[in-house]
Motif scaffolding. Sequence first.
Motif, mmCIF file in Angstrom:
data_model
loop_
_atom_site.group_PDB
_atom_site.id
_atom_site.type_symbol
_atom_site.label_atom_id
_atom_site.label_comp_id
_atom_site.label_asym_id
_atom_site.label_seq_id
_atom_site.Cartn_x
_atom_site.Cartn_y
_atom_site.Cartn_z
ATOM 1 N N ASN A 253 0.557 -1.165 0.081
ATOM 2 C CA ASN A 253 -0.047 0.014 -0.043
ATOM 3 C C ASN A 253 0.866 1.236 -0.056
ATOM 4 O O ASN A 253 0.266 2.257 -0.547
ATOM 5 N N SER A 254 2.082 1.062 0.500
ATOM 6 C CA SER A 254 2.857 2.349 0.592
ATOM 7 C C SER A 254 4.129 2.427 -0.105
ATOM 8 O O SER A 254 4.722 3.540 -0.272
ATOM 9 N N LYS A 255 4.772 1.292 -0.811
ATOM 10 C CA LYS A 255 5.895 1.171 -1.415
ATOM 11 C C LYS A 255 5.938 0.253 -2.319
ATOM 12 O O LYS A 255 5.212 -0.656 -2.202
ATOM 13 N N ARG A 256 7.095 0.198 -3.248
ATOM 14 C CA ARG A 256 7.090 -0.852 -4.091
ATOM 15 C C ARG A 256 8.446 -1.526 -3.800
ATOM 16 O O ARG A 256 9.493 -0.626 -3.855
ATOM 17 N N LEU A 257 8.479 -2.693 -3.378
ATOM 18 C CA LEU A 257 9.842 -3.505 -3.193
ATOM 19 C C LEU A 257 10.364 -4.051 -4.385
ATOM 20 O O LEU A 257 9.694 -4.591 -5.116
ATOM 21 N N LEU A 258 11.615 -4.290 -4.599
ATOM 22 C CA LEU A 258 12.340 -4.932 -5.401
ATOM 23 C C LEU A 258 13.056 -6.109 -4.731
ATOM 24 O O LEU A 258 13.466 -6.022 -3.600
ATOM 25 N N CYS A 259 13.175 -7.137 -5.616
ATOM 26 C CA CYS A 259 14.064 -8.250 -5.480
ATOM 27 C C CYS A 259 14.931 -8.669 -6.464
ATOM 28 O O CYS A 259 14.459 -8.822 -7.690
ATOM 29 N N LEU A 260 16.204 -8.525 -6.529
ATOM 30 C CA LEU A 260 17.175 -8.442 -7.427
ATOM 31 C C LEU A 260 18.172 -9.566 -7.052
ATOM 32 O O LEU A 260 18.961 -9.361 -5.979
#
Length: 334
Positions: free
Chosen positions: A285-292
């Motif tokens: 709801n508050s942010k976009r998380l990355l997985c690299l």
Amino acid sequence: MWWTGCWRRACTYWGAPKVGKSWMALQLCLAVCSGTAFLGRKTTQAEVLYLALEDGSQRLHSRALRLADTAPEGLHLCHRTAPIGQGLERQIEAQLAEHPHIRLVVLDMLQKVRCVNGSGLSYSSDYEDAGALKALADRNGICLLVIHHLRKMADDDPFNRLSGTNGLAGAADGTLILMRNKRQDGTAILYATGRDIEDVEEELEFSDCRWSRAVPQEQLQLALVVNALKKLLAAGEFRGTVTELAAQLEKQGSYWSPAILSKYLQSHDEALDRCGILLETKRTNSKRLLCLRYEAHVGDICDTSDGSDGCDRHSYTGGVPSLPSPASRPSLAS
């Protein structure tokens, strides 16, 4: 390949004095002899006859050592010939008979083998000389590359700047034009047109006496992002926001704003995958998380150990070219 793949061709190659034509010609000769790529294009390995009529053996030797560690086999050099119609054709055919594997002949420079000059130049004389060279190429099944000058008069169409009349280009199967805006510029434009080739307009770079294809700024920026991510992910996968990723990259000396970094990750995901950088995203709801994470030579969809993390998975097929490596500079004593 529009200049070394089709051997039964005669073409002219034009450029202003001191623009780098002879350096490019020698670079082409060395590439064909060794069967290596030239300006990013494949070559067919063959022996080469290079008629370097403006350079002595010492200068040519010095130039060759700037481009290659050792002289390749099959490179035959000549510094003096008879004019067109007065022995040149016989001399070249004698070399072809002695060395039957020659498939590329470079004539540098056309004016050195012409009998007509000054006020005697006409469409008829230009076409006759160029026609004799084309007949020589057709008769022996070789590619004959003839180097000549441009005139100084400016023109929006580079092919209108050919020195002499249209008879020279009219008799050839193809024409290449190498132009720099200023002599000290490190870049130039190579134009090509011909009967059996598509028109080409390509930006080139000249550095350390070697020509190479210029890297577009967008492509260069992408390569820098890829290299920075590989360095970071070598220690393990990354999970977090793009702002946190930018902070991690800054610690290792790579400075990217979160906005720019987010743009590259979203618009170049195919290139990242081709380089083994696997990207997944998770939205809250508050942010976009990355997985690299980085896996060399990976071509499959990213598969994390946590199969229920709600990641959007991507599968890619694109790629990003490697950055050009600096040219070697062997010494004359090597």
